[in-house]
Design an enzyme around this catalytic site. Structure first.
Site, PDB file in Angstrom:
ATOM      1  N   ASP A 162      65.535  49.999  14.165  1.00 53.36           N
ATOM      2  CA  ASP A 162      65.899  49.264  15.066  1.00 53.36           C
ATOM      3  C   ASP A 162      67.249  50.464  15.789  1.00 53.36           C
ATOM      4  O   ASP A 162      67.558  51.355  15.360  1.00 53.36           O
ATOM      5  CB  ASP A 162      67.281  48.716  14.364  1.00 53.36           C
ATOM      6  CG  ASP A 162      66.146  47.470  12.903  1.00 53.36           C
ATOM      7  OD1 ASP A 162      65.531  46.669  13.558  1.00 53.36           O
ATOM      8  OD2 ASP A 162      67.695  47.044  12.431  1.00 53.36           O
ATOM      9  N   ASP A 202      61.693  47.650  16.422  1.00 54.51           N
ATOM     10  CA  ASP A 202      62.245  46.600  16.427  1.00 54.51           C
ATOM     11  C   ASP A 202      63.468  46.581  16.635  1.00 54.51           C
ATOM     12  O   ASP A 202      63.711  46.179  18.517  1.00 54.51           O
ATOM     13  CB  ASP A 202      63.083  46.048  14.751  1.00 54.51           C
ATOM     14  CG  ASP A 202      62.198  45.546  13.622  1.00 54.51           C
ATOM     15  OD1 ASP A 202      62.302  44.084  14.810  1.00 54.51           O
ATOM     16  OD2 ASP A 202      63.057  45.515  12.462  1.00 54.51           O
ATOM     17  N   ASP A 246      70.725  44.424  15.994  1.00 56.74           N
ATOM     18  CA  ASP A 246      70.632  43.598  14.854  1.00 56.74           C
ATOM     19  C   ASP A 246      72.139  43.583  14.083  1.00 56.74           C
ATOM     20  O   ASP A 246      72.640  44.748  14.381  1.00 56.74           O
ATOM     21  CB  ASP A 246      69.363  43.744  13.769  1.00 56.74           C
ATOM     22  CG  ASP A 246      68.055  43.403  14.416  1.00 56.74           C
ATOM     23  OD1 ASP A 246      67.901  42.869  15.744  1.00 56.74           O
ATOM     24  OD2 ASP A 246      66.899  44.060  13.881  1.00 56.74           O
ATOM     25  N   ARG A 280      65.018  36.393  20.654  1.00 59.35           N
ATOM     26  CA  ARG A 280      65.479  37.130  19.940  1.00 59.35           C
ATOM     27  C   ARG A 280      66.878  37.119  20.967  1.00 59.35           C
ATOM     28  O   ARG A 280      67.404  38.453  21.103  1.00 59.35           O
ATOM     29  CB  ARG A 280      65.560  38.381  19.132  1.00 59.35           C
ATOM     30  CG  ARG A 280      64.859  37.761  18.286  1.00 59.35           C
ATOM     31  CD  ARG A 280      64.452  38.445  16.915  1.00 59.35           C
ATOM     32  NE  ARG A 280      63.464  38.602  16.296  1.00 59.35           N
ATOM     33  CZ  ARG A 280      62.970  38.980  15.178  1.00 59.35           C
ATOM     34  NH1 ARG A 280      63.598  40.483  14.436  1.00 59.35           N
ATOM     35  NH2 ARG A 280      62.038  38.911  14.163  1.00 59.35           N
TER      36      ARG A 280
END
Length: 458
Positions: free
Chosen positions: A270, A293, A297, A350
């Site tokens: 991430d 990714d 997050d 997302r």
């Protein structure tokens, strides 16, 4: 229509400031017969225990300015800790704010705006007076010195050759707003001494220190894996080219962290991972592209997070909130995040994908050519989608995603251009903080001119 929400105390503070500044002008030392004057607006945009964010706007009522230095004094021991769109220093109670390269020229009837965060103790009164370029603000317009023949009328000075830009009448909020103002607020390294890092080893050591620190990232730092960021850190990119390439930052159970003005590129996990009950995190004015990714997050009961003014482009999985359908026992009552003024520029999905958090606030973001979906509310989450601009986005928001059951989603005051209408349902808990909602139809221009790196004068 511009919608404002303010705590009663902040409304009273702003009203008092307006009254104190009525008729206040700014005078700068220009040619002997120049018409000079302006007004100053100083407002507290958000306030929390021990800290606050403020916005300042100078309106030039006289001849054009070629640069400005604004000064004021605090009467209750307030301290400025960080600023954007101006270079700000403080000596005792005296604060000095100087223009940065792109906002020094202020035409007649033009404005220059900047913002800052600060600390306060027992009270936080507004400054009572201002000066520009060492001349006290007095209001009105007048020559700085009398002309050779005072009885001869002074010629009218022409205004700027181009009209002032149109748009919202109140500058957008670029300081700390949202969930990160709660729970004691977010100040990062505060007034700690700054250190500049140019290598992966220096960055790793600096962010992993147990001491409060302001860390300035200069140039491109290439690294791999995830670098642990400990509590009380401010991580700032220097200029528009500060880059972290190949690795990401992991805030794991720590608190009070600010990450601003950094280009993240090609991360192998991430780019920014906030997890394990990390709290009071502000991720602002960064750019994310071409990673593995998530760009940002937030998971595992983390809370009180603001993600603002970032740009995601050339990347698929943008911002995940809540990592697993099976983690309700840890996540319920947490995962409260504000996403505002972010630019999702041709990214995939997302934006965010939400589990459990309620209320999650998604407002004044610009979604352009999103290939998958914008916002997904799942697993009993509560998401308020408000005042966003969706362009060429077939699926702006919906309930449920993949194997995850639906949450609640309330949508209001959004703007759609060649986009779907979205799916809503259920109710969402109330938003507890003050914020300024920009008119949705203006969001595209506001966000594209302000999101990403190189926009905050660092």
């Amino acid at each position: 229509m511009l919608v404002r929400r303010r705590r009663t105390a902040l409304i009273l503070a702003t009203a008092a400031t307006t009254a104190a500044l009525a008729g206040v002008g700014v005078i700068t030392a220009v040619s002997a017969h120049a018409a000079v004057g302006c007004s100053v607006s100083y407002s507290v945009a958000s306030q929390w225990q021990g800290g606050f964010g403020a916005n300042v706007t100078i309106t030039n009522l006289g001849d054009p300015l070629g640069g400005w230095t604004l000064r004021w004094s605090y009467s209750a021991g307030q301290q400025v800790t960080q600023a954007w769109n101006a270079t700000v220093s403080q000596s005792g109670s005296q604060v000095t704010a100087t223009n940065v390269g792109y906002n020094g020229n202020v035409g007649t009837n033009g404005t220059a705006s900047f913002g800052f965060n600060g600390t306060w103790n027992s009270s936080n009164p507004a400054p009572s007076s201002f000066s520009v370029n060492n001349v006290t603000c007095t209001g009105g317009t007048a020559p700085t010195t009398p002309g050779p023949n005072p009885t001869t009328p002074r010629p009218t000075t022409p205004g700027p050759t181009t009209p002032p830009p149109t748009g919202p009448t109140v500058p957008p909020q670029t300081g700390l707003v949202g969930w990160a103002t709660q729970n004691g607020g977010t100040t990062g390294g505060g007034s700690a001494a700054s250190t500049t890092v140019t290598s992966a080893s220096a960055l790793t050591t600096a962010v992993g220190s147990s001491s409060a620190a302001v860390i300035r990232v200069s140039g491109t730092i290439s690294c791999s894996g995830m670098l642990r960021v400990r509590s009380n850190k401010t991580i700032l990119g220097v200029g528009s080219n500060a880059t972290i390439s190949g690795c990401g930052l992991n805030i794991n159970g720590d608190r009070n962290v600010i990450i601003r003005n950094i280009n993240f590129h090609g991360w192998d996990d991430d780019a920014i991972n906030v997890q394990e009950s990390a709290t009071n995190i502000w991720i602002d004015h960064n750019s994310f592209t071409d990673g593995y990714d998530g760009a940002v997050d937030v998971k595992r009961a983390s809370d009180f997070v603001t993600i603002s003014w970032n740009r995601v482009y050339g990347h698929d999985k943008s911002m995940l909130l809540g990592h697993s359908d099976d983690n309700a026992s840890q996540d319920n009552g947490h995962l409260r995040v504000s996403y505002h003024h972010n630019w999702f520029d041709g990214s995939g999905q997302r934006h965010p994908r939400v589990r459990f958090g309620n209320p999650v606030h998604v407002y004044n973001n610009y979604y352009n050519n999103v290939s998958g979906y914008g916002v997904a509310s799942t697993e009993n989450a509560g998401v308020l989608v408000e005042g966003n601009y969706f362009e060429n986005t077939d699926d702006p928001y919906h309930l449920g995603e993949g194997d995850s059951g639906p949450g609640s989603l309330v949508a209001r005051n959004n703007h759609f251009v060649n986009s779907g209408s979205g799916q809503t349902g259920g109710s969402v808990a109330g938003i507890p903080y003050s914020y300024q909602l920009d008119t949705a139809s203006n969001v595209k221009s506001i966000v594209t001119s302000g999101a990403g790196t190189g926009r905050i004068g660092l």
